[in-house]
Design a protein around this motif. Structure first.
Motif, PDB file in Angstrom:
ATOM      1  N   PRO A 149      41.960  28.380  43.166  1.00  0.00           N
ATOM      2  CA  PRO A 149      42.864  29.207  42.369  1.00  0.00           C
ATOM      3  C   PRO A 149      42.634  30.704  42.555  1.00  0.00           C
ATOM      4  CG  PRO A 149      41.104  28.420  40.989  1.00  0.00           C
ATOM      5  CD  PRO A 149      40.899  27.787  42.353  1.00  0.00           C
ATOM      6  N   TYR A 150      43.709  31.456  42.351  1.00  0.00           N
ATOM      7  CA  TYR A 150      43.601  32.917  42.316  1.00  0.00           C
ATOM      8  C   TYR A 150      43.394  33.329  40.866  1.00  0.00           C
ATOM      9  CZ  TYR A 150      44.991  37.734  41.807  1.00  0.00           C
ATOM     10  OH  TYR A 150      45.011  39.059  41.465  1.00  0.00           O
ATOM     11  N   ARG A 151      42.322  34.066  40.622  1.00  0.00           N
ATOM     12  CA  ARG A 151      42.095  34.640  39.291  1.00  0.00           C
ATOM     13  C   ARG A 151      41.791  36.117  39.491  1.00  0.00           C
ATOM     14  NH1 ARG A 151      39.808  29.405  38.103  1.00  0.00           N
ATOM     15  NH2 ARG A 151      40.783  28.583  36.222  1.00  0.00           N
ATOM     16  N   PRO A 152      42.606  37.001  38.912  1.00  0.00           N
ATOM     17  CA  PRO A 152      42.322  38.433  39.070  1.00  0.00           C
ATOM     18  C   PRO A 152      41.037  38.809  38.351  1.00  0.00           C
ATOM     19  CG  PRO A 152      44.120  38.083  37.510  1.00  0.00           C
ATOM     20  CD  PRO A 152      43.767  36.740  38.075  1.00  0.00           C
ATOM     21  N   LYS A 153      40.410  39.851  38.871  1.00  0.00           N
ATOM     22  CA  LYS A 153      39.205  40.361  38.218  1.00  0.00           C
ATOM     23  C   LYS A 153      39.590  40.918  36.857  1.00  0.00           C
ATOM     24  CE  LYS A 153      36.951  41.912  42.451  1.00  0.00           C
ATOM     25  NZ  LYS A 153      36.453  43.079  43.175  1.00  0.00           N
ATOM     26  N   PRO A 154      38.677  40.837  35.884  1.00  0.00           N
ATOM     27  CA  PRO A 154      38.974  41.490  34.605  1.00  0.00           C
ATOM     28  C   PRO A 154      39.056  43.001  34.826  1.00  0.00           C
ATOM     29  CG  PRO A 154      36.695  40.737  34.662  1.00  0.00           C
ATOM     30  CD  PRO A 154      37.355  40.220  35.913  1.00  0.00           C
ATOM     31  N   PRO A 155      39.750  43.708  33.950  1.00  0.00           N
ATOM     32  CA  PRO A 155      39.850  45.159  34.139  1.00  0.00           C
ATOM     33  C   PRO A 155      38.467  45.810  34.091  1.00  0.00           C
ATOM     34  CG  PRO A 155      40.791  44.493  32.025  1.00  0.00           C
ATOM     35  CD  PRO A 155      40.408  43.241  32.748  1.00  0.00           C
ATOM     36  N   PRO A 156      38.310  46.927  34.804  1.00  0.00           N
ATOM     37  CA  PRO A 156      37.008  47.611  34.761  1.00  0.00           C
ATOM     38  C   PRO A 156      36.772  48.185  33.368  1.00  0.00           C
ATOM     39  CG  PRO A 156      38.621  48.934  35.937  1.00  0.00           C
ATOM     40  CD  PRO A 156      39.288  47.635  35.619  1.00  0.00           C
ATOM     41  N   PRO A 157      35.523  48.515  33.061  1.00  0.00           N
ATOM     42  CA  PRO A 157      35.230  49.103  31.745  1.00  0.00           C
ATOM     43  C   PRO A 157      35.947  50.453  31.574  1.00  0.00           C
ATOM     44  CG  PRO A 157      33.207  48.813  33.057  1.00  0.00           C
ATOM     45  CD  PRO A 157      34.351  48.379  33.901  1.00  0.00           C
ATOM     46  N   PRO A 158      36.124  50.891  30.340  1.00  0.00           N
ATOM     47  CA  PRO A 158      36.758  52.197  30.116  1.00  0.00           C
ATOM     48  C   PRO A 158      36.033  53.296  30.887  1.00  0.00           C
ATOM     49  CG  PRO A 158      36.468  51.035  28.035  1.00  0.00           C
ATOM     50  CD  PRO A 158      35.748  50.229  29.098  1.00  0.00           C
ATOM     51  N   GLY A 159      36.809  54.183  31.495  1.00  0.00           N
ATOM     52  CA  GLY A 159      36.238  55.283  32.262  1.00  0.00           C
ATOM     53  C   GLY A 159      35.899  54.910  33.700  1.00  0.00           C
ATOM     54  N   TRP A 160      36.194  53.677  34.095  1.00  0.00           N
ATOM     55  CA  TRP A 160      35.961  53.210  35.467  1.00  0.00           C
ATOM     56  C   TRP A 160      37.296  52.877  36.102  1.00  0.00           C
ATOM     57  CZ3 TRP A 160      31.196  52.085  38.046  1.00  0.00           C
ATOM     58  CH2 TRP A 160      30.061  52.465  37.311  1.00  0.00           C
ATOM     59  N   HIS A 161      37.353  52.986  37.419  1.00  0.00           N
ATOM     60  CA  HIS A 161      38.605  52.759  38.153  1.00  0.00           C
ATOM     61  C   HIS A 161      38.344  51.870  39.348  1.00  0.00           C
ATOM     62  CE1 HIS A 161      40.253  55.889  35.649  1.00  0.00           C
ATOM     63  NE2 HIS A 161      39.130  56.551  35.882  1.00  0.00           N
ATOM     64  N   ARG A 162      39.244  50.932  39.568  1.00  0.00           N
ATOM     65  CA  ARG A 162      39.132  50.005  40.705  1.00  0.00           C
ATOM     66  C   ARG A 162      40.237  50.343  41.695  1.00  0.00           C
ATOM     67  NH1 ARG A 162      39.361  44.769  38.257  1.00  0.00           N
ATOM     68  NH2 ARG A 162      37.161  45.031  37.819  1.00  0.00           N
ATOM     69  N   PHE A 163      39.859  50.520  42.972  1.00  0.00           N
ATOM     70  CA  PHE A 163      40.844  50.866  43.996  1.00  0.00           C
ATOM     71  C   PHE A 163      40.299  50.539  45.376  1.00  0.00           C
ATOM     72  CE2 PHE A 163      38.207  54.501  42.988  1.00  0.00           C
ATOM     73  CZ  PHE A 163      37.821  55.012  44.227  1.00  0.00           C
ATOM     74  N   ASN A 164      41.203  50.451  46.321  1.00  0.00           N
ATOM     75  CA  ASN A 164      40.853  50.293  47.736  1.00  0.00           C
ATOM     76  C   ASN A 164      40.979  51.650  48.397  1.00  0.00           C
ATOM     77  OD1 ASN A 164      40.608  47.470  47.477  1.00  0.00           O
ATOM     78  ND2 ASN A 164      42.788  47.218  47.761  1.00  0.00           N
ATOM     79  N   LEU A 165      40.126  51.910  49.361  1.00  0.00           N
ATOM     80  CA  LEU A 165      40.181  53.162  50.111  1.00  0.00           C
ATOM     81  C   LEU A 165      40.046  52.815  51.590  1.00  0.00           C
ATOM     82  CD1 LEU A 165      40.420  56.228  49.744  1.00  0.00           C
ATOM     83  CD2 LEU A 165      37.939  56.330  49.594  1.00  0.00           C
ATOM     84  N   ILE A 166      40.999  53.251  52.389  1.00  0.00           N
ATOM     85  CA  ILE A 166      41.097  52.794  53.774  1.00  0.00           C
ATOM     86  C   ILE A 166      41.129  53.983  54.726  1.00  0.00           C
ATOM     87  CG2 ILE A 166      42.548  51.468  55.372  1.00  0.00           C
ATOM     88  CD1 ILE A 166      43.624  50.003  52.825  1.00  0.00           C
TER      89      ILE A 166
END
Length: 186
Positions: free
Chosen positions: A49-66
């Motif tokens: 199954p696909y399960r998205p990650k839980p949101p990051p904690p407040p003040g944190w950001h999740r992103f890809n950088l290429i």
């Protein structure tokens, strides 16, 4: 096996139902989120199954950088990535996006702050100008604030301008002046 999944939210309970059908059998699962109900259906059919990650904690950001420089297509195993692969920036893991990239989770007041700080760190330590957040449909839009999908699109456009502007002879001051003039008071 071809599996189709239909999702529905019950307005009375707020729960989501996902109905999976592979042409042979039908399975219905219920959960608090659409993603979880769908994941339960996928598991019932023996799929991963696909399960998205839980949101990051407040003040944190999740992103890809290429690293996706214009007019160039460096291979993931290009030697210029050896140093950053051996010692990725804190909060980042190396990932092959058909280009060299990083999946990151970093603290900062806003998403663009996290991206800019990481880009500066990578440029200083590894000599790479990171050019992409992995946004493919730049024309899409979401007015979801300084940390959402819309901010990722703006970040993508700014990274592209930061790389491409100087190739045309524009300075950083030229680009900032353009934003201030065209956009009013920023």
């Amino acid at each position: 096996m071809r599996l189709s999944i239909r999702r529905e939210r019950d307005d009375n309970t707020g729960l989501w139902s996902a109905v999976g059908d592979d042409g042979t059998r039908t399975v219905t699962m219920t959960a608090e989120t659409s993603d979880e109900a769908s994941a339960l259906v996928e598991e019932a059919f023996g799929l991963i199954p696909y399960r998205p990650k839980p949101p990051p904690p407040p003040g944190w950001h999740r992103f890809n950088l290429i690293h996706c420089p214009v007019a160039e297509r460096p291979a993931f195993d290009d030697p210029r990535y050896d140093g950053i692969k051996a010692d990725p920036p804190e909060g980042c893991t190396v990932k092959d996006f058909d280009y060299f990239g990083l999946e990151c989770e970093r603290p900062a007041p806003r998403l663009l702050d996290a991206v800019a700080e990481l880009c500066a760190e990578i440029r200083a330590e590894h000599g790479l100008v990171m050019t992409d957040l992995g946004i493919e449909k730049l024309w899409e839009w979401s007015a979801d604030g300084t940390d959402g999908w819309g901010a990722e699109i703006v970040g993508q456009l700014l990274l592209m301008a930061a790389e491409r502007g100087p190739k045309l002879g524009y300075s950083v001051d030229d680009l900032v002046r353009f934003l201030r003039t065209a956009g009013g008071t920023l």
